[in-house]
Motif scaffolding. Structure first.
Motif, mmCIF file in Angstrom:
data_model
loop_
_atom_site.group_PDB
_atom_site.id
_atom_site.type_symbol
_atom_site.label_atom_id
_atom_site.label_comp_id
_atom_site.label_asym_id
_atom_site.label_seq_id
_atom_site.Cartn_x
_atom_site.Cartn_y
_atom_site.Cartn_z
ATOM 1 N N LYS A 163 41.181 40.946 34.112
ATOM 2 C CA LYS A 163 39.823 41.445 34.354
ATOM 3 C C LYS A 163 39.002 40.467 35.199
ATOM 4 O O LYS A 163 38.335 40.868 36.162
ATOM 5 C CB LYS A 163 39.135 41.660 33.002
ATOM 6 C CG LYS A 163 38.474 43.010 32.934
ATOM 7 C CD LYS A 163 37.784 43.190 31.638
ATOM 8 C CE LYS A 163 36.624 44.103 31.970
ATOM 9 N NZ LYS A 163 36.278 45.045 31.096
ATOM 10 N N THR A 164 39.070 39.178 34.836
ATOM 11 C CA THR A 164 38.274 38.208 35.606
ATOM 12 C C THR A 164 38.850 38.070 37.014
ATOM 13 O O THR A 164 38.120 37.893 37.975
ATOM 14 C CB THR A 164 38.226 36.809 34.937
ATOM 15 O OG1 THR A 164 39.565 36.361 34.756
ATOM 16 C CG2 THR A 164 37.530 36.835 33.607
ATOM 17 N N TYR A 165 40.175 38.191 37.106
ATOM 18 C CA TYR A 165 40.798 38.116 38.434
ATOM 19 C C TYR A 165 40.302 39.255 39.317
ATOM 20 O O TYR A 165 39.935 39.061 40.478
ATOM 21 C CB TYR A 165 42.322 38.170 38.288
ATOM 22 C CG TYR A 165 43.071 38.195 39.598
ATOM 23 C CD1 TYR A 165 43.061 37.086 40.436
ATOM 24 C CD2 TYR A 165 43.757 39.324 40.013
ATOM 25 C CE1 TYR A 165 43.731 37.102 41.641
ATOM 26 C CE2 TYR A 165 44.432 39.355 41.218
ATOM 27 C CZ TYR A 165 44.413 38.241 42.024
ATOM 28 O OH TYR A 165 45.081 38.269 43.224
ATOM 29 N N LEU A 166 40.248 40.447 38.724
ATOM 30 C CA LEU A 166 39.760 41.605 39.478
ATOM 31 C C LEU A 166 38.295 41.385 39.872
ATOM 32 O O LEU A 166 37.911 41.596 41.027
ATOM 33 C CB LEU A 166 39.913 42.883 38.638
ATOM 34 C CG LEU A 166 39.347 44.146 39.266
ATOM 35 C CD1 LEU A 166 40.098 44.508 40.534
ATOM 36 C CD2 LEU A 166 39.404 45.316 38.300
ATOM 37 N N ALA A 167 37.501 40.930 38.892
ATOM 38 C CA ALA A 167 36.069 40.728 39.157
ATOM 39 C C ALA A 167 35.869 39.708 40.281
ATOM 40 O O ALA A 167 35.065 39.923 41.187
ATOM 41 C CB ALA A 167 35.374 40.270 37.882
ATOM 42 N N GLU A 168 36.643 38.619 40.238
ATOM 43 C CA GLU A 168 36.543 37.599 41.294
ATOM 44 C C GLU A 168 36.839 38.210 42.667
ATOM 45 O O GLU A 168 36.156 37.953 43.649
ATOM 46 C CB GLU A 168 37.602 36.506 41.072
ATOM 47 C CG GLU A 168 37.189 35.433 40.098
ATOM 48 C CD GLU A 168 38.354 34.499 39.777
ATOM 49 O OE1 GLU A 168 39.320 34.419 40.567
ATOM 50 O OE2 GLU A 168 38.294 33.866 38.705
ATOM 51 N N ASN A 169 37.872 39.049 42.676
ATOM 52 C CA ASN A 169 38.261 39.674 43.937
ATOM 53 C C ASN A 169 37.211 40.626 44.463
ATOM 54 O O ASN A 169 36.930 40.662 45.661
ATOM 55 C CB ASN A 169 39.580 40.429 43.753
ATOM 56 C CG ASN A 169 40.749 39.524 44.001
ATOM 57 O OD1 ASN A 169 40.952 39.082 45.117
ATOM 58 N ND2 ASN A 169 41.487 39.216 42.961
ATOM 59 N N VAL A 170 36.667 41.417 43.530
ATOM 60 C CA VAL A 170 35.638 42.375 43.950
ATOM 61 C C VAL A 170 34.434 41.604 44.485
ATOM 62 O O VAL A 170 33.858 41.961 45.514
ATOM 63 C CB VAL A 170 35.243 43.303 42.779
ATOM 64 C CG1 VAL A 170 34.105 44.222 43.176
ATOM 65 C CG2 VAL A 170 36.438 44.130 42.339
ATOM 66 N N ASP A 171 34.079 40.511 43.809
ATOM 67 C CA ASP A 171 32.931 39.713 44.251
ATOM 68 C C ASP A 171 33.159 39.133 45.642
ATOM 69 O O ASP A 171 32.279 39.205 46.500
ATOM 70 C CB ASP A 171 32.665 38.559 43.263
ATOM 71 C CG ASP A 171 31.958 39.065 42.037
ATOM 72 O OD1 ASP A 171 31.562 40.255 42.055
ATOM 73 O OD2 ASP A 171 31.822 38.309 41.055
ATOM 74 N N GLN B 171 45.926 49.561 34.376
ATOM 75 C CA GLN B 171 45.953 49.450 35.839
ATOM 76 C C GLN B 171 45.471 48.073 36.290
ATOM 77 O O GLN B 171 45.997 47.513 37.241
ATOM 78 C CB GLN B 171 45.059 50.529 36.472
ATOM 79 C CG GLN B 171 45.713 51.899 36.473
ATOM 80 C CD GLN B 171 44.745 52.979 36.896
ATOM 81 O OE1 GLN B 171 43.581 53.001 36.493
ATOM 82 N NE2 GLN B 171 45.208 53.885 37.730
ATOM 83 N N VAL B 172 44.466 47.548 35.558
ATOM 84 C CA VAL B 172 43.935 46.227 35.912
ATOM 85 C C VAL B 172 45.034 45.171 35.732
ATOM 86 O O VAL B 172 45.240 44.311 36.589
ATOM 87 C CB VAL B 172 42.686 45.884 35.069
ATOM 88 C CG1 VAL B 172 42.219 44.469 35.362
ATOM 89 C CG2 VAL B 172 41.569 46.866 35.354
ATOM 90 N N VAL B 173 45.760 45.292 34.619
ATOM 91 C CA VAL B 173 46.846 44.331 34.358
ATOM 92 C C VAL B 173 47.924 44.478 35.432
ATOM 93 O O VAL B 173 48.403 43.486 36.002
ATOM 94 C CB VAL B 173 47.444 44.563 32.948
ATOM 95 C CG1 VAL B 173 48.668 43.703 32.736
ATOM 96 C CG2 VAL B 173 46.388 44.281 31.880
#
Ligand code: GDP
Length: 681
Positions: free
Chosen positions: A323-331, A633-635
């Motif tokens: 989740k944090t990886y996705l959030a970092e990427n989106v940011d 999907q996030v994983v």
């Protein structure tokens, strides 16, 4: 009061999650073995209180079933989960039976057996907390006519489960001589001293109570944990009549209870009934698990030390979840888009559109003014003489006025609305793709697609209305184009620049040909072509066909250069200084039209498309990347990147090990606290 067995079963499940194939990181379980028809299924089902195992004459278990029973005193519901299949809260046990059947049948006959266990968790207020393994009917399979290699495979799997500290529940039927019990034979090999084996004798109702007693008091095969006698099936002609579902088990228990009560004398000092068996299993499992806690904790600690070290060395203890990886990427994607927004405005839009329209103007000029081949010799003469004419005549020749009007209308009616919207849409899309390539998302094909679709979606919603608006706004130019002196002068300079560039390209192409073919040879073929053209001669004088076509190309370029040179002179002459001579300076006039079209289009593209896009796109990204994705999907997304996969998995492993250790420590502390008063008191 702490429910120890439950807690330990939880720990056992966590350990399995950490390492399914781990040989060492495990807490004991109860492994159930028995030959076909020994009553193994009936024993398991009477513990659960439900029929759930697949039946049928050909039904041989091909995968171990790791059965976790969880007592849920505060709920009435009885449910089953297959965690590996992500199927939870099944309430229909016929479905459970069907799923188990299908999972079994999915193992190909030729493999005989699969090492991959089926995990099944059953929750009910009426079951004890237990962890059991129903081992593949290895005894049946072993006995069958199997190739030696398969026999070995089956034996290896079973041996693994029968190893200490697991408890063996060896099921034998009372109506078969225990000397012939395949389960006892197998357990004696794995547990020669009989320390970890509980003997279960089924079908006690099929033998005389006295015979049954002798079996239960077994002296021949003594087991430290002894034997328990059970009757797991009510007779078919039962007083209770019901034979299926939960009621069948009530009937069975009643039947068992009545039977042992009426034969109380014979079964004195014997362990009999399913109830006693359950109690014994709970007690034995709790004790065995407790004994394994300290050694397991030591192993977990070792494993944790190793994992923590790797985590520190490889990832500097940086916390990362999918989740944090996705959030970092989106940011970081949003940040890059913000920068793009700051550098992509009217100026950039104008340059994209202007380039395209300049090209269109050059094409129009080439086909209508500069193309010697498409014009009659007199036209060319007029064109070439234009320079002289420009100064002498002021009257407008209808031939030339018509030509310019046609060009202007081709330009204004080429569909600037659609063209410019498409151009800008494509430019944005390709820039977004470039941006994605600068972020971590480049390693995630699925996400790249999601981002692209998001951009497309936002742009599509505005495409038609923007194209229409732009088209509407440039409409007046389709009828009239007013030119101001300043516009004329700016466009004249721009035209000179464009014609110069064109001339340079033509000269460069000609020079290239000279270099590759040879100047003399090229001159010869050009000269030959000019003369033969006049004579209409088909003779090729030994020139190859490719040389002939290169020669034609060279002639075309030479003529184009001549015309362009003349046009350049015309544009620089006094005649082109004034907008009054627009018919004789088509390059300049068409450039004025171009400038007007571009400026007007850009005004609306900026407001309608660009501003809207930069407002909506980050929101659309949030929607698609944060809100719409499932946890799974996030994983999956995070693990697409091998390095992130390793990072996330190592961290998960570390956290799970810490959790397990904390849980074990809590139990050990609890046990110590209970011991202290006894030892001091
Ligand atoms: P498995 O093949 O070892 O799983 O054995 P099952 O549990 O399917 O039982 C085999 C047969 O024995 C079935 O027909 C059962 O109804 C029957 N059976 C099981 N337990 C008892 C029992 O305690 N008494 C009697 N009379 N029959 C039983």
């Amino acid at each position: 009061m702490m429910n120890l067995t439950r807690q330990m079963i939880e720990i056992r499940t966590l350990l399995q999650e950490i390492d399914r194939s781990a040989e060492t990181l495990k807490l004991p379980s109860i492994v159930v073995i028995g030959s076909q028809s020994s009553g193994k299924s009936s024993v398991l089902e009477s513990i659960v209180g439900h029929e759930f195992l697949p039946k049928g004459s050909n039904m041989v278990t091909r995968r171990p079933i790791e059965l976790t029973l969880v007592n849920t005193p505060n709920t009435a519901a009885e449910t089953a989960d297959f965690p590996a299949l992500k199927m939870y809260n099944l309430t229909n046990f016929e479905d459970v039976q069907k799923i188990l059947f299908d999972l079994n049948m999915a193992v190909p006959m030729e493999d005989a057996i699969s090492n991959d266990p089926i995990q099944l968790t059953i929750r009910s207020p009426t079951i004890p907390d237990l962890s059991l393994v129903d081992l593949p009917g290895y005894i049946q399979i072993e006995a069958a006519d199997q190739p030696p290699i398969l026999k070995k495979k089956i034996r290896d799997l079973c041996d693994k489960y029968l190893e200490a500290p697991n408890i063996i529940l060896a099921i034998s039927a009372a109506d078969v001589d225990l000397a012939n019990s395949a389960a006892l034979r197998a357990s004696k090999i794995a547990d020669p001293k009989g320390e970890r084996t509980i003997g279960v004798v089924t079908k006690l109702d099929l033998v005389e109570p006295k015979v049954a007693r002798d079996i239960l008091m077994n002296k021949k095969y003594p087991l430290k944990m002894g034997y328990v006698g059970v009757i797991t099936k009510a007779p078919t002609k039962s007083l209770f009549k019901v034979t299926r579902g939960h009621d069948a088990f009530v009937a069975q228990q009643n039947h068992e209870y009545t039977y042992f009560k009426s034969n109380k004398q014979e079964f004195q000092h014997c362990n009999v009934s399913t109830k006693i068996l359950k109690k014994k299993l709970i007690r034995v499992l709790e004790r065995t698990m407790s004994m394994s806690l300290t050694p397991t904790a030591n192993l977990v600690q070792q494993e944790l030390d190793e994992t923590s070290y790797k985590f520190k060395v490889e990832f500097n203890d940086r916390h990362l979840t999918p989740k944090t990886y996705l959030a970092e990427n989106v940011d970081s994607l949003k940040l890059a888009i913000k920068e793009f927004n700051e550098h992509f405005g009217r100026v950039e839009l104008k340059s994209i559109l202007r380039n395209e329209l300049d090209q269109k103007v050059l094409d129009l000029l080439a086909s209508r003014y500069w193309n010697k081949l498409s014009q009659s010799p007199s036209d060319v003469k007029v064109l070439i003489d234009n320079l002289a004419e420009l100064n002498s005549s002021k009257t407008e020749d209808p031939f030339w006025t018509k030509r310019l009007d046609l060009c202007t209308s081709s330009l204004t009616k080429l569909g600037v609305g659609r063209l410019s919207t498409t151009l800008i849409t494509n430019a944005i899309l390709s820039e977004i793709e470039n941006i994605v390539e600068t972020t971590q998302l480049r390693n995630h094909p699925m996400m790249k697609e999601v981002v692209k679709e998001a951009a497309q979606n936002v742009l599509n919603t505005k495409f038609l209305s923007t194209a229409d608006q732009v088209e509407n706004c440039i409409k007046p130019y389709k009828y009239e184009v007013d030119v101001e002196d300043r516009e004329w002068s700016v466009s004249k300079d721009h035209s000179i620049h464009l014609v110069k560039e064109e001339l340079q390209q033509v000269n460069a192409a000609l020079q290239n040909m000279k270099t590759s073919i040879g100047g003399r040879k090229l001159n010869q073929v050009m000269q030959y072509l000019e003369e033969s053209g006049k004579l209409n001669n088909e003779e090729t004088l030994g020139f190859s066909s490719s040389l002939i076509s290169r020669g034609r190309e060279a002639l075309f370029l030479r003529d184009r250069a001549t015309i362009l040179n003349l046009r350049l002179k015309a544009l620089r002459s006094n005649a082109c200084k004034s907008k009054d001579n627009k018919y004789k300076c088509p390059e300049v006039f068409l450039n004025v039209v171009n400038e007007k079209l571009t400026t007007t289009a850009v005004l609306f593209l900026n407001v309608e498309l660009l501003t809207d896009f930069f407002y909506k796109f980050p929101r659309e990204l949030d929607q698609r990347l944060n809100a719409n994705l499932t946890e799974e999907q996030v994983v999956k997304f995070a693990k697409e990147d091998p390095k992130v996969k390793r990072h996330v998995e190592l961290q998960q492993r570390k956290e799970l090990l810490e959790l397990v250790l904390a849980k074990i420590d809590a139990i050990l502390a609890f046990q110590r606290s209970k011991l202290v008063p006894q030892s001091t008191g």
